[in-house]
Design an enzyme around this catalytic site. Structure first.
Site, PDB file in Angstrom:
ATOM      1  N   GLY A   1      40.431  71.720   3.055  1.00  0.00           N
ATOM      2  CA  GLY A   1      39.996  73.109   3.197  1.00  0.00           C
ATOM      3  C   GLY A   1      40.915  73.919   4.085  1.00  0.00           C
ATOM      4  N   CYS A   2      41.893  73.272   4.731  1.00  0.00           N
ATOM      5  CA  CYS A   2      42.819  73.997   5.594  1.00  0.00           C
ATOM      6  C   CYS A   2      44.120  74.175   4.843  1.00  0.00           C
ATOM      7  CB  CYS A   2      43.037  73.230   6.897  1.00  0.00           C
ATOM      8  SG  CYS A   2      44.043  74.110   8.097  1.00  0.00           S
ATOM      9  N   GLY A   3      44.224  75.233   4.086  1.00  0.00           N
ATOM     10  CA  GLY A   3      45.358  75.401   3.196  1.00  0.00           C
ATOM     11  C   GLY A   3      46.628  75.839   3.874  1.00  0.00           C
TER      12      GLY A   3
END
Length: 271
Positions: A108-110
């Site tokens: 989720g941490c792009g």
């Protein structure tokens, strides 16, 4: 490769008491993107469609411009994860050095691991695809994608990205515990199949954040449809990249935010 689903025991607790259960849970492993013998990034991902994931990642990160620049590839399972090993054509060595970074972060941490604000706000190409979608194409897109989510059916804990072709529905889809990984897998799968993203729309089971618009623009896809909301900055990026952005697409309806000319709504404004 590692099984993408593991059945593990738990205790289900409710008003009537508790009972032992066996739940199907999605697996999550480190995947190292290794270019010419050196690791560029490590991503946590579902261990399926690894070559699609690796190729999509390389394309959307600017390491390569097309698959012809990959001389060879192999996915090697290690005791603590998977190595996606690329050997690149010589003319990509300078580009690889320019993109060099070490990225390790949670799903989720792009944007984990970038080393400057400029990289976070990189200029995007303008997408020029002239496709036309019907209102029904967009309104039913996320419902249609549900039929292509076997991992979600087993675990209820994964995202999907699908490719919608006008009048044909979802023609390709990929899943992952990470929403941006699912999109990279889809982009890689389309590239490997010789499919042009400009001929359809990306459909997401997630919100639309900055990196999802970035990947869509770099892939050259003109329409992005999502079941949830865009962020304000993602919308600004979509506007600038000339991407048609439709959000809250569910239950036969959607919100249309940018470059609406690609969708034939057949509707008039109501107060």
């Amino acid at each position: 490769m590692t099984d993408p689903v593991k059945s593990l025991p738990g205790l289900a607790v409710g008003p009537a008491g508790s009972r032992r259960v066996l739940r199907a849970l999605p697996e999550e492993v480190p995947v190292a993107m290794v270019f010419d013998g050196s690791t560029l990034a490590v991503m946590m991902a579902t261990p399926s469609d690894i070559e699609d994931f690796a190729m999509g990642f390389a394309l959307t990160e600017g390491v390569i411009e097309n698959l012809d620049q990959v001389e060879s590839f192999e996915a090697v399972e290690q005791p603590n994860g998977i190595e996606a090993r690329f050997w690149l054509a010589a003319d990509r060595s300078d580009a690889l050095k320019a993109r060099r970074r070490a990225m390790a972060g949670p799903v989720g941490c792009g944007l984990c691991g970038i080393d400057s604000l400029d990289q976070a706000t990189r200029a995007l190409p303008r997408v020029s695809g002239d496709i036309r979608l019907s209102r029904e194409d967009v309104a039913t897109a996320t419902d249609a994608l549900r039929a292509h989510q076997p991992l979600h059916d087993r675990t209820h804990a994964s995202h999907a990205a699908g490719f919608l072709r006008p009048g044909e529905g979802i023609v390709a889809a990929r899943e992952d515990v990470g929403r941006h990984n699912a999109l990279d897998k889809l982009i890689g799968a389309l590239a490997r199949a010789g499919e042009d993203p400009a001929t359809g729309a990306f459909v997401l089971t997630s919100r639309v954040s900055v990196e999802m618009v970035q990947k869509t623009a770099l892939a050259g896809c003109p329409v992005l449809v999502a079941v949830s909301a865009p962020t304000a900055h993602a919308l600004r990026l979509a506007e600038g990249a000339q991407i048609t952005l439709a959000a809250f697409a569910r239950d036969g309806a959607f919100d249309l935010y940018s470059h609406p000319h690609r969708i034939r709504t057949g509707a008039t404004d109501v107060a």
